[in-house]
Design an enzyme around this catalytic site. Sequence first.
Site, PDB file in Angstrom:
ATOM      1  N   GLU A   1      -2.309  -0.355  -6.207  1.00 23.68           N
ATOM      2  CA  GLU A   1      -1.767  -0.333  -7.643  1.00 23.68           C
ATOM      3  C   GLU A   1      -2.062   1.135  -8.406  1.00 23.68           C
ATOM      4  O   GLU A   1      -3.713   1.255  -8.990  1.00 23.68           O
ATOM      5  CB  GLU A   1      -2.981  -1.371  -8.510  1.00 23.68           C
ATOM      6  CG  GLU A   1      -2.143  -2.500  -9.955  1.00 23.68           C
ATOM      7  CD  GLU A   1      -2.693  -3.230 -10.464  1.00 23.68           C
ATOM      8  OE1 GLU A   1      -2.956  -2.711 -11.313  1.00 23.68           O
ATOM      9  OE2 GLU A   1      -3.222  -4.411  -9.973  1.00 23.68           O
TER      10      GLU A   1
ATOM     11  N   CYS B   1      -4.028   1.226 -17.274  1.00 23.20           N
ATOM     12  CA  CYS B   1      -2.804   1.463 -16.901  1.00 23.20           C
ATOM     13  C   CYS B   1      -1.276   1.325 -17.356  1.00 23.20           C
ATOM     14  O   CYS B   1      -0.106   1.735 -17.599  1.00 23.20           O
ATOM     15  CB  CYS B   1      -3.136   0.920 -15.317  1.00 23.20           C
ATOM     16  SG  CYS B   1      -3.719  -0.978 -15.160  1.00 23.20           S
TER      17      CYS B   1
END
Length: 1018
Positions: A765, A799
Amino acid sequence: MPLPTATPAARLPSPLREEASVLQARLAALAGALDWAGVQALARPWVQAVRDEPAPFWAMESLLREYPISSAEGLALMRLAEALLRVPDAATAIALTADQLGRADFDTAATGGDGPHKRLASLSASAIALSKKFLPDGEHPPGLLQRLGAQTVVAATVRAIQLLGRQFVLGQSIAEALGEARSQRQAQPQLRFSFDMLGEGARTEHDAQRYLRSYRDAIAAIAVTAVAGAGPEANDGISIKLSALFPRYEDAQRVRVFAELLPRVLGLIDDAAAADLNLTVDAEESDRLELSLELIDAAAAHIAARHPRWRGFGLAIQAYQTRAEECVHEVARIARHHGLRFMVRLVKGAYWDGEIKRAQELGLAAYPVFTHKHHTDISYLACAKALLDHADVIYPQFATHNAGTVAAIVQMARVRGTPFELQRLHGMGEGVYREVSRYTPPAPPAQAGGLPVRIYAPVGEHRDLLAYLVRRLLENGANSSFVHQLADPQVDVDALLASPLQAAPEPGQPSPLQLYGSARRNALGVDLSIAAERAPLLAAVAATRVPEVAETPASEIDATMRRLHAGQVAWDDTPLTERAAVLLRAADRLEAELPAWCGLLVKEAHKTLGDCVAELREAVDFCRYYALQARDTLGPRELPGPTGESNTLHLHGRGVFVCISPWNFPLAIFAGQVVAALVAGNSVAAKPAEQTPAVAQRFVGLLHAAGVPQDALTLLHGPGETVGAALVAHPLTAGVCFTGSTPVAKHIQRALAAKDGAIVPLIAETGGLNAMVVDSSALPEQVADAVVQSAFRSAGQRCSALRLLCVHEGVADGVIAMIGGALQELAVGDPAEYATDVGPVIDAEAHAGITRQLERLDREATLLARRALPDGPAGAQHIAPCAYELARVADLRQEVFGPVLHVVRWGPGTAAHGGAADVEALVAQINALGYGLTLGVQTRIDSRAQRIAHAARVGNVYVNRNMIGAVVGVQPFGGEGLSGTGPKAGGPLYLYRFCAEQVVTVNTAAAGGNAALLAGAH
Ligand SMILES: Cc1cc2nc3c(=O)[nH]c(=O)nc-3n(C[C@H](O)[C@H](O)[C@H](O)COP(=O)(O)OP(=O)(O)OC[C@H]3O[C@@H](n4cnc5c(N)ncnc54)[C@H](O)[C@@H]3O)c2cc1C
């Protein structure tokens, strides 16, 4: 800043109490206070008269009867009313109108009622149905004729909304409103007005100053009309919203609230006192209650010193708050303490839906408001009684449109002979008040000649009216609303006037902790706006020292991996239910230790308190969610097949999983990876970020204490280049779960591919160039809130954070100015301070890297806004939140992992310079960046939001809200393309990736034949 215990806030009970016990106290306070048969006798003729002579078609009541907001038609009209007037460009206005009218069936709507109502309603329905034929389907460019027709329909719709709006504003300016008030008073001399200058809460200092001017001008204009010596009861007055006067009217900013907002309020108080007017502070969201009482206390001290004889200062109290009655007593105490008299407006409360949502989102232990309408009614009556009992220091103002509530108040006041006034909103409850105004109470003598009624009268231009209008539509549209039921002839008069006191007290709604049903408890949160709730966190922060964590020598890695490899077998053999139980124990323990975890997160990861609580809750949710997922989905599964054979799918751990996590969520991401791998039956080599090993070490300790064997989980702390690389390269590594940057994910992928031996899966990820698409139907204030939270919270070190704001050219200047202003209001500083919004970036290296990227932006882009940094060492590792404008989407080349926002404009006018002419082109440009993590969309065109979501190659799309803070099991998180491999963390498919699968097929007929088949044959 520690608070002295004698503050008004400290005198209030916690709002997080069990509803039933509060309700019992309210009922006890009302015992013997009301004769409900008498109340009904008083109110019945009022209600009957309103039923006999209903309001005109355009009145709110009638409109909502024809198009209830629970219907597609009602919802379409409400959403058009909210947005259409602010849209500057024809194309968007047509698309919005087509979208909203298109989803409703006006041909068959509006069939209820009879007589003139029905004819008018079906006329309007046919007009809308006919108009729809001129509107385009979807957003394909319409032909010329259709376009001309569409513009006419839009113009007519705008007119209709303006007409509707006019029912709820007394005037577009204070002069117009005063003129209207004068003419209404000619017919009803006992009417008074409280003027409300419309608008959204301020987001910028500029907005706040504008509202301050408009309040001052309004007070000056009202003062001219005031009758000298008549007193604030008899003169018109003003209602003010503190959120309009200061962009950060919130508990966390209390130092600024007292330094900046209070002087503004005192200035208005001086003006109102000089003219002897009633100035009322409106009540807003419940998390501001404590702060507002402290402010009222400070204002009272000022009034006592400067205007000791003024009796016009007031505030509103919301009965739906469970601590409303205590609040009444506290306000009376403040008035008494300062030798003053206040005018107190009692309302039921306008933000019920928002209060419920906030409590659920924060995982509070209870709701701060009652959860059944009749509980609020009971509270209202208890508060009314309390207000009347404090008649020496309070002039009560009862704001309600409910005939039963009015009659109950009249009865209670009559017994005491206490003066009071009633209040209603302009454009609402006209029928009931028409009847109430004809009623002459026998006592007290001061009120002979009719009950005094004050009308809360919004003043403003149509654009500013919309949010207010929608609030009223919602309020009246609710099935439980008195106004709604009054307009519904199916509701029997006696039922309408039934006693709330007799209705059986209902158990409260499922608490915020039961949001996910009985199987999984929502993680318990903290309401930081309550002093008593945040105190343990602040104490823990002050007490926390970050322990040293020893690095793992390279020489130990091989032995550790062998130990974990051996330990995995026993752990995998541990029954699934026991592995899940370990996670559940860990979740409970995390929750119980919340303050200590927050202390560590603040000190080691520089997180703000709000971010710490959110992160801890995410970790708790991961533990509970994966435990349940494992129990539900990882057990053996019988598969269908031919008779004489059994086929069973078994899932088990793969071996040793290497989990490598980042510093930006040192607890939540670390925990999510580790517990997912563990519950699936793997042993785990956990490598935390170099910057945050202490959080990781503590969590590993917690898991061991909860029952994870030492040989199933080990922390390996050290640099990625050495420890991380050695773990990835180790021959016993059976899987890698990585969260971090795209280049490092690629590096790991290559390293795994280059290894001999088994093919090792990678779950990665990574980051994103996350965009938010804003069209010209979006509400700028909502956009500004969403942008500031998404781009700057956690200092932009998420993120999911917003990197690229794409705003329609028609609204860009205004939106950019608002964001620039809101950015200046951010508190940049030490995360250990409760007030801080933006802390430092994680370390000096990150600071230097972002600084270099900013130097490039200074050369290549246009600086739009930059927040000044605090002086001295506090600002040393901070990056000033800032925004830059780029010419094109493609100019955004890399992720800046800090509080740095890029902005581009889009729309037909930008196409010549490489901008996107429409949303389709814009989404194509965003997709071309190659990342695919999060996307924000701000539009009121529902079909457009759906089309954007469909076209965007991203993992998480957020419409009309911020784009951070994904919740486990609610918004499973993770992207595609350069943003990661999936499956999504916190989603239903995640655990499978950690498992190896085995199907066992047994020929059950091997021993001689198919006994089961034969035994069942007829
Ligand atoms: C003059 C005036 C000034 C006002 N100023 C303010 C203000 O400063 N701040 C503010 O917040 N509001 C304010 N309001 C709005 C006010 O809160 C609503 O108009 C009022 O709640 C409607 O109540 P009612 O008695 O007219 O109607 P009713 O139909 O009897 O009551 C409706 C109210 O019940 C409550 N309710 C509905 N469903 C539930 C449920 N399931 N559980 C618990 N409670 C429920 C809600 O408060 C809802 O508004 C003001 C209203 C007036 C008339």
